[in-house]
Design an enzyme around this catalytic site. Structure first.
Site, PDB file in Angstrom:
ATOM      1  N   GLY A  90       8.240  -5.367   7.725  1.00 11.47           N
ATOM      2  CA  GLY A  90       7.179  -5.499   8.721  1.00 11.47           C
ATOM      3  C   GLY A  90       6.171  -4.370   8.660  1.00 11.47           C
ATOM      4  O   GLY A  90       6.312  -3.417   7.896  1.00 11.47           O
ATOM      5  N   ARG A  93       3.233   0.683   9.565  1.00 11.74           N
ATOM      6  CA  ARG A  93       2.103   1.593   9.819  1.00 11.74           C
ATOM      7  C   ARG A  93       0.791   0.813   9.773  1.00 11.74           C
ATOM      8  O   ARG A  93      -0.265   1.355   9.460  1.00 11.74           O
ATOM      9  CB  ARG A  93       2.084   2.704   8.800  1.00 11.74           C
ATOM     10  N   LYS A 113      -4.417   0.234   8.504  1.00 13.19           N
ATOM     11  CA  LYS A 113      -3.260   0.836   7.833  1.00 13.19           C
ATOM     12  C   LYS A 113      -3.292   2.322   8.152  1.00 13.19           C
ATOM     13  O   LYS A 113      -4.327   2.965   7.943  1.00 13.19           O
ATOM     14  CB  LYS A 113      -3.371   0.592   6.327  1.00 13.19           C
ATOM     15  N   ASP A 125       6.496   7.571   9.561  1.00 15.91           N
ATOM     16  CA  ASP A 125       5.693   8.187  10.628  1.00 15.91           C
ATOM     17  C   ASP A 125       4.519   7.313  11.049  1.00 15.91           C
ATOM     18  O   ASP A 125       3.739   7.679  11.926  1.00 15.91           O
ATOM     19  CB  ASP A 125       5.205   9.568  10.179  1.00 15.91           C
ATOM     20  N   GLY A 126       4.373   6.155  10.395  1.00 15.03           N
ATOM     21  CA  GLY A 126       3.287   5.247  10.773  1.00 15.03           C
ATOM     22  C   GLY A 126       1.918   5.689  10.296  1.00 15.03           C
ATOM     23  O   GLY A 126       0.908   5.088  10.647  1.00 15.03           O
ATOM     24  N   ARG A 176      -8.522  -2.748   6.416  1.00 13.80           N
ATOM     25  CA  ARG A 176      -8.361  -3.625   5.260  1.00 13.80           C
ATOM     26  C   ARG A 176      -8.761  -5.058   5.605  1.00 13.80           C
ATOM     27  O   ARG A 176      -8.378  -5.561   6.655  1.00 13.80           O
ATOM     28  CB  ARG A 176      -6.907  -3.574   4.793  1.00 13.80           C
ATOM     29  N   ASP A 252       7.365  -8.471  -0.522  1.00 14.71           N
ATOM     30  CA  ASP A 252       6.486  -8.165   0.620  1.00 14.71           C
ATOM     31  C   ASP A 252       5.109  -7.706   0.168  1.00 14.71           C
ATOM     32  O   ASP A 252       4.209  -7.551   0.996  1.00 14.71           O
ATOM     33  CB  ASP A 252       7.131  -7.098   1.525  1.00 14.71           C
ATOM     34  N   ASN A 253       4.937  -7.489  -1.123  1.00 14.28           N
ATOM     35  CA  ASN A 253       3.626  -7.096  -1.640  1.00 14.28           C
ATOM     36  C   ASN A 253       3.007  -8.199  -2.483  1.00 14.28           C
ATOM     37  O   ASN A 253       2.126  -7.946  -3.297  1.00 14.28           O
ATOM     38  CB  ASN A 253       3.748  -5.807  -2.454  1.00 14.28           C
ATOM     39  N   ASP A 262      -1.937  -3.923  -1.731  1.00 13.52           N
ATOM     40  CA  ASP A 262      -1.163  -2.672  -1.755  1.00 13.52           C
ATOM     41  C   ASP A 262      -1.334  -1.914  -3.073  1.00 13.52           C
ATOM     42  O   ASP A 262      -0.658  -2.183  -4.059  1.00 13.52           O
ATOM     43  CB  ASP A 262       0.327  -2.924  -1.485  1.00 13.52           C
TER      44      ASP A 262
END
Ligand code: AMP
Ligand code: MG
Length: 492
Positions: A90, A93, A113, A125-126, A176, A252-253, A262
């Site tokens: 998920g 960040r 992002k 840390d996001g 993005r 996921d990419n 990404d």
């Protein structure tokens, strides 16, 4: 504060697929500073670049001012990472703000992002450091200029926060733009946690966004798989044509739209070798240059698994139908690759396909053996065809087998009209985003607060096909020892 409405945002994902995302707010940025705005893309989205460049635009891009209509959500997704399944990744960040219909009528996602921690952050840390945000901006624009489907950066702003990596780095938020952020991993998440009825809903949303012509068809879920496979077959062929190594083709990419997404550990080939890998964590070479098509096929099989209950109520029939699509992938990709290679070699499509494939393979073998630069060597073929034989003569000077290859090549296509030559030129860029030059530009931006090298490289990469004396230094490969030790990093 009065309402800020730079574009007409909708929130179709947040509203239609609320179970697969979490409403969430961006973290406040303490001291936002503008870094770069993509004015051309802003116009494409129907937004006023001057408005986005103003104080409210800055506050918005920093996450401090939500634009009207935004319903920010962290999207849930799962993913196979290096072959192992993670059921819950998920947006750790990232946040989806919503969608906007661009000037050409296409629906595009607007997402942040680096906008802070979310329920999916795990130990992260996001945050996003400025260097990787600028990298994504630069390489995305380079890919777009090369004509390769890609997500793009609308803006990068510095947050005023520091981000702790190996050392403290300035933090940034990247905005993005994507045809959507639906990934193979989104389907995996929904299949695993919500079951087939929910996958139905997700697949219908995907069809509405990416393949609306399939909506009324009885076999639309198989057709969706087929459409995604077709887009990936082409995308990977286009990557191979410019020497692009994505670096982290986890499920996921990999997008449903067929856009590149990404840019963390990506890199471009310099000297040609199919096993080239730059990613620091890819010790097995899973995502090497030459493995990308087979990885795409593997990822598509993961997508197919999620769609099986939708494809047919009879599981055997569903598996047979989906397997046929997956098994057809290598041939489909090979056909796309041949199209790319014919364009690169300046061949019309009248020739024997096997002979043309061999001609392309044999050229690659010459490059591999001589450790020649991929981009410049293909460009030398174009220049030869365009009446400038010097570069090709230099390239082949020391290779006794090269003359025979060149004779075969010339015999296969003795004449080229202007259209074929133009196709050849567009397939053989003069400039790509060379790793060392990208790093130099980012280092100047981050360590010396000097964006001049970034801007100069960006301008050059936006016109990758035409030679210009002023940009000639960008065509120079790195010293072999630099490329040999070059490493890229994920999730930076
Ligand atoms: P990536 O390698 O960027 O594709 O990210 C893989 C997963 O790690 C995704 O779920 C990301 O949201 C998450 N992730 C990467 N970097 C961070 C970070 N700094 N903080 C939180 N999550 C992250
Ligand atoms: Mg990712």
């Amino acid at each position: 504060m009065p309402e800020f409405r730079p574009f007409a945002l909708s929130a179709t994902y947040a509203q239609t697929l609320a179970e697969f995302c979490v409403p969430w707010q961006p973290a406040a940025a303490p001291a936002p500073k503008p870094v770069r705005l993509n004015r051309e893309l802003a116009e494409e989205l129907g937004a006023d670049p001057d408005l986005l460049a103003g104080p409210e635009g800055l506050a918005m891009f920093a996450g401090n001012l939500l634009p009207a209509g935004a319903k920010p959500v962290a999207q849930a997704y799962a993913g196979h990472q290096f072959g192992g399944f993670s059921p819950r990744l998920g947006d750790g960040r990232a946040l989806l703000l919503g969608e906007v219909v661009d000037r050409q009528g296409r629906q595009r996602d607007i997402a942040f992002k680096g906008s802070g921690r979310t329920p999916f952050s795990r130990n992260g840390d996001g945050k996003c450091a400025l260097g990787p945000a600028l990298r994504e901006f630069l390489v995305g624009e380079a890919m777009h200029a090369l004509g390769i489907p890609t997500t793009r950066a609308l803006a990068v702003v510095a947050t005023g926060d520091m981000v702790r990596r190996e050392r403290a780095l300035p933090g940034a938020v990247l905005t993005r733009i994507a045809a959507s952020h639906l990934r193979v991993g989104t389907f995996e998440y929904v299949a695993v946690h919500h079951g087939p009825a929910a996958v139905h809903k997700l697949a219908d949303y995907a069809i509405a966004r990416h393949d609306p012509q399939l909506a009324g068809r009885a076999d639309r879920y198989l057709a969706l798989l087929d459409a995604v496979a077709g887009r990936q077959a082409e995308l990977v062929a286009r990557w191979l044509g410019v020497g692009f190594i994505h670096g982290v083709m986890n499920t996921d990419n990999m997008t449903i739209s067929g856009e590149t997404i990404d840019y963390g550990p990506c890199a471009f080939l310099e000297s040609y070798h199919p096993r080239t890998v730059f990613s620091s964590i890819d010790s097995q070479g899973r995502y090497a240059y030459g493995r990308q098509a087979s990885i795409a096929q593997w990822n598509l099989a993961r997508l197919a698994e999620t769609l099986l209950p939708l494809i047919d109520t009879n599981m055997d029939r569903a598996i047979a139908a989906a397997t046929a699509v997956i098994e057809a992938f290598p041939e489909r990709h090979a056909a796309c690759w041949l199209t790319v290679m014919r364009a690169k070699l300046g061949l019309d499509d009248s020739g024997d396909t096997e002979a043309d494939r061999t001609l392309a393979d044999d050229f690659l073998t010459l490059l591999q053996r001589g450790r020649h630069d991929f981009t410049n060597s293909f460009r030398a073929l174009h220049d030869f065809a365009d009446g400038r034989p010097q570069a090709l003569a230099r390239l082949f000077a020391d290779d006794p087998d090269a003359a025979a290859w060149q004779q075969r090549w010339q015999a296969r296509q003795p004449q080229r009209d202007a259209a074929l030559l133009a196709t050849m030129k567009r397939a053989n860029p003069w400039l790509i985003a060379r790793n060392h030059q990208v790093e130099n530009a980012l280092e100047a931006a981050v360590d010396r607060n000097d964006l001049a090298p970034f801007d100069a490289l960006l301008v050059a990469l936006r016109a990758p096909f035409d030679e210009r004396d002023a940009d000639r230094h960008y065509t120079e490969p790195a010293a072999p020892e630099i490329t040999a030790s070059y490493q890229t990093f994920c999730g930076t």
